[in-house]
Design an enzyme around this catalytic site. Structure first.
Site, mmCIF file in Angstrom:
data_model
loop_
_atom_site.group_PDB
_atom_site.id
_atom_site.type_symbol
_atom_site.label_atom_id
_atom_site.label_comp_id
_atom_site.label_asym_id
_atom_site.label_seq_id
_atom_site.Cartn_x
_atom_site.Cartn_y
_atom_site.Cartn_z
ATOM 1 N N SER B 294 0.774 -1.169 -0.019
ATOM 2 C CA SER B 294 -0.023 -0.051 0.013
ATOM 3 C C SER B 294 0.910 1.204 -0.022
ATOM 4 O O SER B 294 1.877 1.261 -0.521
ATOM 5 C CB SER B 294 -0.952 0.075 1.031
ATOM 6 O OG SER B 294 -2.008 0.913 1.335
ATOM 7 N N ASP B 351 -8.512 -5.664 -5.742
ATOM 8 C CA ASP B 351 -8.322 -4.441 -5.028
ATOM 9 C C ASP B 351 -8.393 -3.147 -5.754
ATOM 10 O O ASP B 351 -7.918 -3.272 -7.098
ATOM 11 C CB ASP B 351 -6.677 -4.591 -4.437
ATOM 12 C CG ASP B 351 -6.202 -3.415 -3.502
ATOM 13 O OD1 ASP B 351 -7.054 -2.908 -3.172
ATOM 14 O OD2 ASP B 351 -4.838 -3.680 -2.993
ATOM 15 N N HIS B 406 -7.652 -5.741 0.001
ATOM 16 C CA HIS B 406 -6.455 -4.793 0.113
ATOM 17 C C HIS B 406 -5.324 -5.545 1.116
ATOM 18 O O HIS B 406 -4.386 -5.079 1.128
ATOM 19 C CB HIS B 406 -6.660 -3.524 0.431
ATOM 20 C CG HIS B 406 -5.575 -2.661 0.365
ATOM 21 N ND1 HIS B 406 -4.667 -2.388 -0.566
ATOM 22 C CD2 HIS B 406 -5.261 -1.695 1.257
ATOM 23 C CE1 HIS B 406 -3.893 -1.575 -0.506
ATOM 24 N NE2 HIS B 406 -3.845 -1.312 0.804
#
Lengths: 502, 502
Positions: B294, B351, B406
């Site tokens: 991320s 995602d 995610h």
């Protein structure tokens, strides 16, 4: 300033605390001595002293710092207060005079006993398996011999003799906790409470052999009380009626179940009768004390009613309930009183559950006898000890924190801090404040106690030898058994002797 | 039927499993041997075999029972797969040929390395102190010498040499975790990652001394990407631009802070430079591998860009990122490529984060060169390994489970199960499936793994000797220190020797 020091230097804390502890101990000793035999409702000198200390707390411009300081000082004092011998006054404490003159101000020995029974009720929550992914969801996580030890209550002087299970034929919203797993221990029943008996030492201290029954509650959903007039079921032979949901849980049984081939009522009455008979045959004085919170308080009252019917008259029966709803109509109340059942209802002003059912029509309509005597008017029973969230400097008072106001740990905290209806929170309250937040968010933020903190590490998963996170199998000892303890009468005696002397 | 037996008799499980394990081991050995040097993208015989086993799983009328059986069998197999010697092929695994021909099908050794670095990134979440009631909220719960051991990663063959802290001058929504306590370790900074170096044994296995950097991410909030055109900041000297939020975290510093008198960039570059110099002076071959999930993946790319500028050309630099957003414009991408930085982006089809920023205008607009060459068009870098939640029989595929799709653990599970874009989930995947649900709810219910299970017992409270529930003071060893390790150059050498040989 103190806080920073306290966190950086334990030596400083220690010195600081020793000084404060001495001061507090002097207050405590004085206070408990003078309160020992309360003579009037007028706050005495010790209460004034405690009040002035509390006022410092409340009025200080940096109240939160003071509060935190008090709290941090208490972290190194034992939670257990000394338990006095009440063998000469146990009948008063047990309610023989309806607790007159010992509720306001609250007699310290009564406070101690209320907390003892409250912790019995709290144990039914703390040991309950709520995990719907567990095969044993709805059971107690420990067997009865381990229960108190696992919950840090091993010094309470009682031994659990029997677990009680309940089911309901009525579909009660949000009552039954049920496993999602196919091969569950039970599809229909939940662990609903237990019977315990005082051991030799506690029996000497409290002046009689006490049989305690603790009933587990749940948040009592308002849905149960809709159409309340139509939902009263008859009980006994004299026109008493009680809320049908409570009665269903107390009396339902089914041959197709494993744990409720006999009802909760059958199970508990068999155990109480057996124990009363056993100790009376030994020539001992015996009492029955039944406790419960919320729904558990309602079950406690039903249980007391039945016990009064079935157990010889000379056995004193008391109920100490916490945040319990109304249970039955005025005839139910009158019958209980006639049979000598003593009920102490501990309620919190801000909690709503004890106002249900019968929020509108209830025993408070004293001016309209023609209404309150109607068979569908719910009526509270016994004496009331009313607590107020606003008195505790540790609690968030505002808002509509319904679960917090109703939480049993909030009740126990307020009992611990209660001196009288006219005095502020008891400065010498020893119970651990952190317990309040076990299942709710009631403590002021300054205390830094997380909300709803009572939780298992990793939701019960543990890393096995292969590096895999698994739900460990339950200790075979702790797997519920639907068989009665296989006792023949002769063995019973030996078994009980072992139990109570251990 | 099997399930009931399995739960009632471990002997039955054991026999049953031995048989199955033999079969599986045969499949595994065969499969890994033939996949060892993948020659084409056409699924080979072993893949077919695995596929047919998986198809049994998918097509079975009682799929959930089969799945549960497979899962229960795996619970007694070690999660660690054997680590092969890659000293002869490490450059390919490290991306020297842009991972051509080893991504689809995925080379088993590359899979193993991706998981190793992914677990480095995962460690930054698992060890982070999220507790806003903790004085040390926003720091790492353990000191760097304990980190891997505490997280069960002590066999990964690396030693942590440095913790990195970051702050941001820009008010980024939901980025900084901050303590509510007055006397906190830091008001402005968070632990953002660490530098680790391979030990002697791992260095021999992987063919070079590897300096690994892991960056912590957060859920990257969409708010960061609003008005994306205006929020690109220049970096370097050739017109490269990058998202201003990422750059702010990477480069912010302030003399008024304790942990960011130097920026994350300064800290990490000082450590990388020191380590590269140290090992090159010893005549060792050195690589730098930077990882993150991320936001952490974005920081990894900025870090790789800077490393390529500041570290001698002959040191191979790779980024392995998971679910990382786009970071910069096409010039940034081109510069990275020119400097030889190799980037492997692992993404999950479901995602959304890796599609940000630049959801509309991005490198995919290949037909409009005049658009994609604009300085405000965000552009992905490097090779992509695309995973699909739908391939795993263990995962809930439906719905919009944004946090689940995610989650880094979902990524690692899918990497572990990935054979090629045309084959179903790898039957021999050994990683513990339960890990997926650490912070989300992605596993099918049949597995009975609780959602979001990664939690401390009683939120970190422990019962002290006085019966009070308190937050224990942090082990002094684990209290963050804002002082650099006080090393003079001569000591550095001894220190590093101790580190890498331990």
């Amino acid at each position: 300033m103190f806080i920073t020091m306290a966190l950086s230097s334990s030596a400083v804390i220690h010195n600081h605390m020793n000084i404060n502890m001495k001061r507090f101990n002097m207050v405590r000793v004085h206070q408990e001595l003078t309160l020992e035999i309360p003579k009037s409702k007028r706050p005495n000198r010790a209460t004034h002293l405690a009040e002035s200390i509390c006022n410092v707390l409340h009025r200080s411009p940096s109240r939160s710092i003071d509060l935190l300081r008090y709290h941090e000082e208490k972290l190194s004092t034992p939670t257990m207060s000394p338990r006095e011998d009440i063998s000469q006054k146990w009948r008063q404490i047990h309610g023989c005079s309806n607790w007159e003159n010992i509720l306001d101000p609250l007699h310290p020995c009564l406070r101690r006993e209320i907390l003892k029974y409250g912790e019995f009720a709290q144990a039914t929550y703390d040991a309950f398996d709520y995990d719907s992914l567990s095969q044993y969801c709805g059971s107690c996580r420990y067997n009865r011999n381990k229960l108190f030890q696992k919950l840090g209550l091993s010094r309470n002087g009682y031994a659990v003799t029997k677990y009680i299970y309940a089911m309901s034929h009525i579909d009660l919203p949000r009552w039954l906790e049920r496993s999602l797993v196919a091969d569950t221990w039970s599809r229909d029943s939940n662990w609903i409470g237990y019977v315990a008996v005082s051991d030799e030492q506690e029996t000497r201290r409290i002046g009689r052999r006490d049989i305690a029954v603790a009933w587990r509650g749940t948040v009592a959903p308002c849905e149960w009380y809709e159409d309340f007039q139509r939902k009263l079921d008859p009980i006994g032979k004299k026109g008493a009626k009680v809320e049908h949901g409570f009665l269903s849980i107390y009396t339902s049984k089914s041959d197709t179940t494993r744990y409720n081939k006999s009802s909760a009522s059958d199970q508990v009455m068999k155990e109480i009768t057996k124990l009363v008979k056993f100790y009376e045959q030994k020539g001992e004085e015996v009492s029955v004390t039944i406790t419960g919170h919320s729904l558990g308080g309602a079950l406690a009252l039903l249980n007391a009613y039945e016990t009064a019917y079935k157990v010889p008259n000379n056995v004193p029966i008391s109920v100490i309930s916490f945040g319990a709803p109304r249970v039955g109509n005025i005839t139910f109340k009158q019958e209980l009183e006639e049979m000598g059942v003593k009920t102490l209802r501990v309620v919190v002003k801000q909690d709503w559950v004890h106002r249900m059912p019968g929020l509108v029509f209830n025993e408070a309509f004293k001016v309209f006898d023609e209404i309150t005597s109607l068979e569908w008017v719910y009526t509270h029973v016994g004496a009331e000890l009313k607590l107020d969230v606003g008195t505790s400097p540790y609690l968030k008072g505002g808002g509509m924190n319904l679960s917090g106001f109703h939480s049993l740990e909030t009740y126990l905290h307020l009992v611990d801090g209660y001196l009288s209806s006219e005095t502020p929170f008891r400065n010498e309250a020893k119970r651990d404040v952190a317990l309040v937040n076990k299942y709710c968010d009631m403590l002021v933020d300054e205390l830094r106690i997380p909300q709803c903190w009572y939780q298992l590490a990793n939701k019960g998963l543990v890393c096995n030898d292969h590096g895999r996170w698994v739900k460990p199998k339950r200790d075979p000892d702790d797997i519920p058994s639907h068989h009665d303890d296989p006792l023949v009468p002769d063995e019973t005696q030996t078994y009980m002797m072992t139990l109570v002397s251990s």
